[in-house]
Design a protein around this motif. Sequence first.
Motif, PDB file in Angstrom:
ATOM      1  N   VAL A  88     -36.594 108.274  15.783  1.00 55.00           N
ATOM      2  CA  VAL A  88     -35.278 107.671  15.580  1.00 55.00           C
ATOM      3  C   VAL A  88     -35.271 106.790  14.337  1.00 55.00           C
ATOM      4  N   ASN A  89     -36.379 106.127  14.057  1.00 57.92           N
ATOM      5  CA  ASN A  89     -36.440 105.175  12.941  1.00 57.92           C
ATOM      6  C   ASN A  89     -37.194 105.701  11.723  1.00 57.92           C
ATOM      7  N   MET A  90     -37.639 106.965  11.740  1.00 54.62           N
ATOM      8  CA  MET A  90     -38.566 107.389  10.688  1.00 54.62           C
ATOM      9  C   MET A  90     -37.916 107.428   9.307  1.00 54.62           C
ATOM     10  N   PHE A  91     -36.641 107.771   9.204  1.00 56.28           N
ATOM     11  CA  PHE A  91     -36.010 107.814   7.886  1.00 56.28           C
ATOM     12  C   PHE A  91     -35.676 106.409   7.394  1.00 56.28           C
ATOM     13  N   VAL A  92     -35.252 105.546   8.301  1.00 50.32           N
ATOM     14  CA  VAL A  92     -34.965 104.160   7.931  1.00 50.32           C
ATOM     15  C   VAL A  92     -36.248 103.450   7.502  1.00 50.32           C
ATOM     16  N   ASP A  93     -37.323 103.645   8.261  1.00 51.30           N
ATOM     17  CA  ASP A  93     -38.586 102.984   7.951  1.00 51.30           C
ATOM     18  C   ASP A  93     -39.212 103.494   6.655  1.00 51.30           C
ATOM     19  N   ASN A  94     -38.907 104.749   6.294  1.00 52.52           N
ATOM     20  CA  ASN A  94     -39.507 105.346   5.097  1.00 52.52           C
ATOM     21  C   ASN A  94     -38.490 105.515   3.979  1.00 52.52           C
ATOM     22  N   GLY A  95     -37.433 104.714   4.020  1.00 54.59           N
ATOM     23  CA  GLY A  95     -36.388 104.820   3.009  1.00 54.59           C
ATOM     24  C   GLY A  95     -36.908 104.609   1.598  1.00 54.59           C
ATOM     25  N   ASN A 167     -29.038 108.033  13.016  1.00 55.15           N
ATOM     26  CA  ASN A 167     -29.354 106.612  12.902  1.00 55.15           C
ATOM     27  C   ASN A 167     -29.276 106.113  11.456  1.00 55.15           C
ATOM     28  N   VAL A 168     -29.476 107.014  10.494  1.00 52.28           N
ATOM     29  CA  VAL A 168     -29.362 106.617   9.091  1.00 52.28           C
ATOM     30  C   VAL A 168     -27.941 106.127   8.786  1.00 52.28           C
ATOM     31  N   PHE A 169     -26.955 106.778   9.399  1.00 49.14           N
ATOM     32  CA  PHE A 169     -25.560 106.454   9.123  1.00 49.14           C
ATOM     33  C   PHE A 169     -24.968 105.477  10.142  1.00 49.14           C
ATOM     34  N   VAL A 170     -25.513 105.494  11.368  1.00 54.65           N
ATOM     35  CA  VAL A 170     -25.041 104.592  12.427  1.00 54.65           C
ATOM     36  C   VAL A 170     -26.263 103.904  13.023  1.00 54.65           C
ATOM     37  N   ARG A 171     -26.574 102.710  12.562  1.00 50.83           N
ATOM     38  CA  ARG A 171     -27.823 102.048  12.933  1.00 50.83           C
ATOM     39  C   ARG A 171     -27.856 101.593  14.395  1.00 50.83           C
ATOM     40  N   ASP A 172     -26.722 101.654  15.072  1.00 53.32           N
ATOM     41  CA  ASP A 172     -26.705 101.268  16.485  1.00 53.32           C
ATOM     42  C   ASP A 172     -27.510 102.233  17.357  1.00 53.32           C
ATOM     43  N   VAL A 173     -27.743 103.446  16.850  1.00 59.21           N
ATOM     44  CA  VAL A 173     -28.433 104.467  17.647  1.00 59.21           C
ATOM     45  C   VAL A 173     -29.807 103.973  18.085  1.00 59.21           C
ATOM     46  N   ALA A 174     -30.551 103.353  17.166  1.00 52.91           N
ATOM     47  CA  ALA A 174     -31.901 102.880  17.502  1.00 52.91           C
ATOM     48  C   ALA A 174     -31.857 101.807  18.577  1.00 52.91           C
ATOM     49  N   GLN A 175     -30.867 100.918  18.506  1.00 57.86           N
ATOM     50  CA  GLN A 175     -30.751  99.850  19.503  1.00 57.86           C
ATOM     51  C   GLN A 175     -30.392 100.417  20.873  1.00 57.86           C
ATOM     52  N   VAL A 176     -29.489 101.379  20.881  1.00 54.55           N
ATOM     53  CA  VAL A 176     -29.075 101.990  22.148  1.00 54.55           C
ATOM     54  C   VAL A 176     -30.239 102.747  22.783  1.00 54.55           C
ATOM     55  N   MET A 177     -31.021 103.442  21.955  1.00 48.41           N
ATOM     56  CA  MET A 177     -32.112 104.251  22.492  1.00 48.41           C
ATOM     57  C   MET A 177     -33.203 103.395  23.125  1.00 48.41           C
ATOM     58  N   THR A 178     -33.357 102.156  22.668  1.00 46.98           N
ATOM     59  CA  THR A 178     -34.331 101.260  23.305  1.00 46.98           C
ATOM     60  C   THR A 178     -33.978 101.046  24.771  1.00 46.98           C
TER      61      THR A 178
END
Length: 261
Positions: A88-95, A167-178
């Motif tokens: 879920v976070n791999m593209f954000v973390d490796n931006g 998640n790249v476009f809607v960052r809430d996805v990572a929070q919801v998935m937790t």
Amino acid sequence: MLLAIWRYRHFIVSSIKNDLRSRFVRSKLGAAWMILQPLAQVAIYALVLSRVLAAKLPGINNRYAYVIYLMAGMTAWSLFSELLSRSVNMFVDNGSLMKKIMFPRVCLPVIVAGSALVNNVLLLAAAIGVFLLVGHMPTAAYLWLPALFVVNVIFSLGLGLLLGVINVFVRDVAQVMTVVLQLWFWLTPVVYMPTIIPEPLKMALELNPMYHIVLSFQTVMLYGQAPHVRGLIAVGVFGLLMLGVSLLMFRRAAPEMVDVL
């Protein structure tokens, strides 16, 4: 995409090594934490729940049956949870990496999957070591484990890659998935047996893909029997469809993703 992965195989392998090394930099125990953390979680659940649930395990006489059941389920869940959370976070973390270095972006999911697999194969080895200590010998059914790992990775990566692009476009996805992962864990029979679920709810349990994966690990590792192939095939096909859709979305959205990141 497959050709790109093959051409950059050395980059993928070195990235997996660096990822594993960076997780435990300056740690005295190093990679041992990859095993100790899940084992500690198993020990906590076993101490709290074993007296309540151990008597309800049918078909096995080992006094440590619940611990074996729990470790088998945690082996399946740990791979799914780690792979989904990191995807879920791999593209954000490796931006920053995606902006600075030219490489096929499809390598990122492969690196995440490879790192998670190494971690969880070590956990499986530790689990088998515990089984041997308590007198539970591996059987020929363990030959099913590679197939179970493959189905688990396909489903986890298919769902994770799909959510990672969004998640790249809607960052809430990572929070919801937790939150969703915590709820999903308790909706999957990892620490309890499916036999305690009321009959009207068992149909809903069948719709949970992780139920079939976790049950297969428990059937193989606890009872030494072949898993229920029909459920595994259904999860595998569903995972392949999700993986195909995710890769298509990823390929089309890749140029915009770099700009957003």
